[in-house]
Design a protein around this motif. Sequence first.
Motif, PDB file in Angstrom:
ATOM      1  N   PHE A 100       0.795  -1.221   0.000  1.00 46.25           N
ATOM      2  CA  PHE A 100       0.000   0.000   0.000  1.00 46.25           C
ATOM      3  C   PHE A 100       0.828   1.271   0.000  1.00 46.25           C
ATOM      4  CE2 PHE A 100      -2.710  -3.220   2.136  1.00 46.25           C
ATOM      5  CZ  PHE A 100      -3.745  -3.245   1.221  1.00 46.25           C
ATOM      6  N   GLY A 101       2.121   1.133  -0.036  1.00 44.35           N
ATOM      7  CA  GLY A 101       2.968   2.316  -0.029  1.00 44.35           C
ATOM      8  C   GLY A 101       3.167   2.871   1.362  1.00 44.35           C
ATOM      9  N   PRO A 102       3.873   4.005   1.438  1.00 41.54           N
ATOM     10  CA  PRO A 102       4.218   4.613   2.723  1.00 41.54           C
ATOM     11  C   PRO A 102       2.989   4.887   3.582  1.00 41.54           C
ATOM     12  CG  PRO A 102       5.358   5.703   0.910  1.00 41.54           C
ATOM     13  CD  PRO A 102       4.409   4.747   0.295  1.00 41.54           C
ATOM     14  N   HIS A 103       3.167   4.765   4.872  1.00 42.01           N
ATOM     15  CA  HIS A 103       2.096   5.003   5.837  1.00 42.01           C
ATOM     16  C   HIS A 103       2.612   5.930   6.932  1.00 42.01           C
ATOM     17  CE1 HIS A 103       0.254   1.412   4.155  1.00 42.01           C
ATOM     18  NE2 HIS A 103      -0.755   1.483   4.981  1.00 42.01           N
ATOM     19  N   ALA A 104       1.688   6.690   7.496  1.00 41.23           N
ATOM     20  CA  ALA A 104       1.990   7.256   8.807  1.00 41.23           C
ATOM     21  C   ALA A 104       1.950   6.091   9.784  1.00 41.23           C
ATOM     22  CB  ALA A 104       0.971   8.309   9.193  1.00 41.23           C
ATOM     23  N   GLN A 105       2.737   6.188  10.824  1.00 35.49           N
ATOM     24  CA  GLN A 105       2.846   5.079  11.773  1.00 35.49           C
ATOM     25  C   GLN A 105       1.468   4.700  12.306  1.00 35.49           C
ATOM     26  OE1 GLN A 105       6.421   5.315  13.982  1.00 35.49           O
ATOM     27  NE2 GLN A 105       5.569   4.295  15.750  1.00 35.49           N
ATOM     28  N   ARG A 106       0.710   5.717  12.596  1.00 37.15           N
ATOM     29  CA  ARG A 106      -0.626   5.513  13.125  1.00 37.15           C
ATOM     30  C   ARG A 106      -1.506   4.705  12.168  1.00 37.15           C
ATOM     31  NH1 ARG A 106      -5.494   6.579  13.833  1.00 37.15           N
ATOM     32  NH2 ARG A 106      -6.353   7.430  15.748  1.00 37.15           N
ATOM     33  N   ASP A 107      -1.354   4.966  10.863  1.00 34.82           N
ATOM     34  CA  ASP A 107      -2.169   4.255   9.878  1.00 34.82           C
ATOM     35  C   ASP A 107      -1.763   2.792   9.785  1.00 34.82           C
ATOM     36  OD1 ASP A 107      -3.445   6.638   9.409  1.00 34.82           O
ATOM     37  OD2 ASP A 107      -2.156   7.180   7.719  1.00 34.82           O
ATOM     38  N   LEU A 108      -0.492   2.552   9.996  1.00 32.55           N
ATOM     39  CA  LEU A 108      -0.035   1.162  10.043  1.00 32.55           C
ATOM     40  C   LEU A 108      -0.706   0.425  11.204  1.00 32.55           C
ATOM     41  CD1 LEU A 108       3.810   1.088   9.346  1.00 32.55           C
ATOM     42  CD2 LEU A 108       2.003  -0.037   8.064  1.00 32.55           C
ATOM     43  N   CYS A 109      -0.787   1.114  12.324  1.00 30.13           N
ATOM     44  CA  CYS A 109      -1.446   0.527  13.487  1.00 30.13           C
ATOM     45  C   CYS A 109      -2.887   0.166  13.159  1.00 30.13           C
ATOM     46  CB  CYS A 109      -1.434   1.493  14.657  1.00 30.13           C
ATOM     47  SG  CYS A 109       0.203   1.817  15.298  1.00 30.13           S
ATOM     48  N   ALA A 110      -3.586   1.113  12.545  1.00 32.60           N
ATOM     49  CA  ALA A 110      -4.991   0.887  12.227  1.00 32.60           C
ATOM     50  C   ALA A 110      -5.136  -0.280  11.244  1.00 32.60           C
ATOM     51  CB  ALA A 110      -5.596   2.158  11.636  1.00 32.60           C
ATOM     52  N   ARG A 111      -4.288  -0.290  10.239  1.00 28.74           N
ATOM     53  CA  ARG A 111      -4.415  -1.334   9.224  1.00 28.74           C
ATOM     54  C   ARG A 111      -4.143  -2.708   9.794  1.00 28.74           C
ATOM     55  NH1 ARG A 111      -4.722  -1.313   4.087  1.00 28.74           N
ATOM     56  NH2 ARG A 111      -3.924   0.787   3.748  1.00 28.74           N
ATOM     57  N   LEU A 112      -3.147  -2.799  10.628  1.00 29.70           N
ATOM     58  CA  LEU A 112      -2.731  -4.116  11.112  1.00 29.70           C
ATOM     59  C   LEU A 112      -3.350  -4.478  12.464  1.00 29.70           C
ATOM     60  CD1 LEU A 112       1.026  -3.948  10.067  1.00 29.70           C
ATOM     61  CD2 LEU A 112      -0.852  -5.093   8.882  1.00 29.70           C
ATOM     62  N   GLY A 113      -4.036  -3.490  13.061  1.00 31.12           N
ATOM     63  CA  GLY A 113      -4.662  -3.789  14.342  1.00 31.12           C
ATOM     64  C   GLY A 113      -3.659  -3.990  15.463  1.00 31.12           C
ATOM     65  N   VAL A 114      -2.619  -3.190  15.458  1.00 29.34           N
ATOM     66  CA  VAL A 114      -1.598  -3.308  16.497  1.00 29.34           C
ATOM     67  C   VAL A 114      -1.674  -2.096  17.406  1.00 29.34           C
ATOM     68  CG1 VAL A 114       0.842  -3.726  16.932  1.00 29.34           C
ATOM     69  CG2 VAL A 114      -0.155  -4.322  14.731  1.00 29.34           C
ATOM     70  N   ASP A 115      -1.346  -2.302  18.642  1.00 30.91           N
ATOM     71  CA  ASP A 115      -1.268  -1.211  19.592  1.00 30.91           C
ATOM     72  C   ASP A 115      -0.142  -0.265  19.180  1.00 30.91           C
ATOM     73  OD1 ASP A 115      -2.010  -0.609  22.757  1.00 30.91           O
ATOM     74  OD2 ASP A 115       0.038  -0.043  22.199  1.00 30.91           O
ATOM     75  N   PRO A 116      -0.427   1.042  19.208  1.00 31.47           N
ATOM     76  CA  PRO A 116       0.583   2.018  18.776  1.00 31.47           C
ATOM     77  C   PRO A 116       1.899   1.869  19.521  1.00 31.47           C
ATOM     78  CG  PRO A 116      -1.523   3.095  19.141  1.00 31.47           C
ATOM     79  CD  PRO A 116      -1.691   1.690  19.595  1.00 31.47           C
ATOM     80  N   SER A 117       1.794   1.539  20.771  1.00 29.94           N
ATOM     81  CA  SER A 117       2.999   1.399  21.578  1.00 29.94           C
ATOM     82  C   SER A 117       3.843   0.220  21.097  1.00 29.94           C
ATOM     83  CB  SER A 117       2.587   1.205  23.035  1.00 29.94           C
ATOM     84  OG  SER A 117       3.681   0.865  23.814  1.00 29.94           O
ATOM     85  N   ASP A 118       3.170  -0.867  20.748  1.00 25.82           N
ATOM     86  CA  ASP A 118       3.896  -2.027  20.239  1.00 25.82           C
ATOM     87  C   ASP A 118       4.471  -1.728  18.853  1.00 25.82           C
ATOM     88  OD1 ASP A 118       3.269  -3.524  22.493  1.00 25.82           O
ATOM     89  OD2 ASP A 118       1.367  -4.179  21.647  1.00 25.82           O
TER      90      ASP A 118
END
Lengths: 150, 150
Positions: free
Chosen positions: B52-70
């Motif tokens: 999907f190309g570059p992401h803001a870190q936050r968007d990666l979290c949303a897409r993958l369902g990971v806690d931002p801290s992790d």
Amino acid sequence: MDPRDPPPTLTSIDSYLLSLTGKAGRNRIADRLAARGLRLWHMAVLAALADFGPHAQRDLCARLGVDPSDMAKVIDQLADGGHIARTRDDADRRRVLIDLTGPGRELLAELTRAAADVDRQLLAGLTAAERTRLHALLLKVFTTVRSIPD
Amino acid sequence: MDPRDPPPTLTSIDSYLLSLTGKAGRNRIADRLAARGLRLWHMAVLAALADFGPHAQRDLCARLGVDPSDMAKVIDQLADGGHIARTRDDADRRRVLIDLTGPGRELLAELTRAAADVDRQLLAGLTAAERTRLHALLLKVFTTVRSIPD
DNA sequence: ACCTATAGTGGGTCTGCACCCACTATTTTT
DNA sequence: AAAAATAGTGGGTGCAGACCCACTATAGGT
């Protein structure tokens, strides 16, 4: 494009799909078990006893692939709940024979129903024919997995 | 009767079969990743960036369902290895833009090959046609799983 | 009897995953 | 300019799974 779509690079990997769907099923079943203070191994033990009859504790370990030490704890809890009966084997007094009790049988039936419920949720998108085919395929994969070393 | 046969009561539950086969796949892939000092989330991040190309870190979290801290920790390790590039977004300096580097792309290709390898092992008992059908069915189940709440 | 092996128990470790809170830096709202 | 919201970081927690060792009790081999 939904910003929550999973990467196709991942969803093209069968192991990944198995892992995710499997985790979903596992978690749901675990939740139902947890509501009764149980975990997956408890159900596995009950199922093994129901399907194959009484076992020496050690044989349960071998069948289910559980560490004897962990099995002892599971057995302990099931015995506390009155779901299994533990008796010393008089022929070999080292052995403890494990058997299902009536309440244990009932509990297993209940858990089996809960699991079927989870299956229904998980496979809601499949037709009956598709479910049958999936089951057959999963059994084959399961057999393969069992046959190859870790 | 093989004393290591699993209880039919369990193997008749699709969620259980999914869980076991999925765990087998997961563990095998995890092993390959561990050999490179990585875990599953690292691969997921690389895949998301590639697909999907570059992401803001936050968007990666949303897409993958990971806690931002992790996610922060995963990103950190990938950046240390030179597999991703981290740049502050000048338009919104709170955001960190994550992009794949050349070596990152290479690493992902390597990991994808490893995963395909695991698939081959796991599905060794199936014909090509069966694998195709299994994949289609798993995709459907996956879609269902994604659509229903936890 | 003596030595070795086996069955089960109790206690602990380590790992990965998921989660959560407090904090800083920055932006948006009012 | 103050207040509220948002992005990312660091530092934790709790849990489940798998594993491991030391120990007791009993059995089997010689």
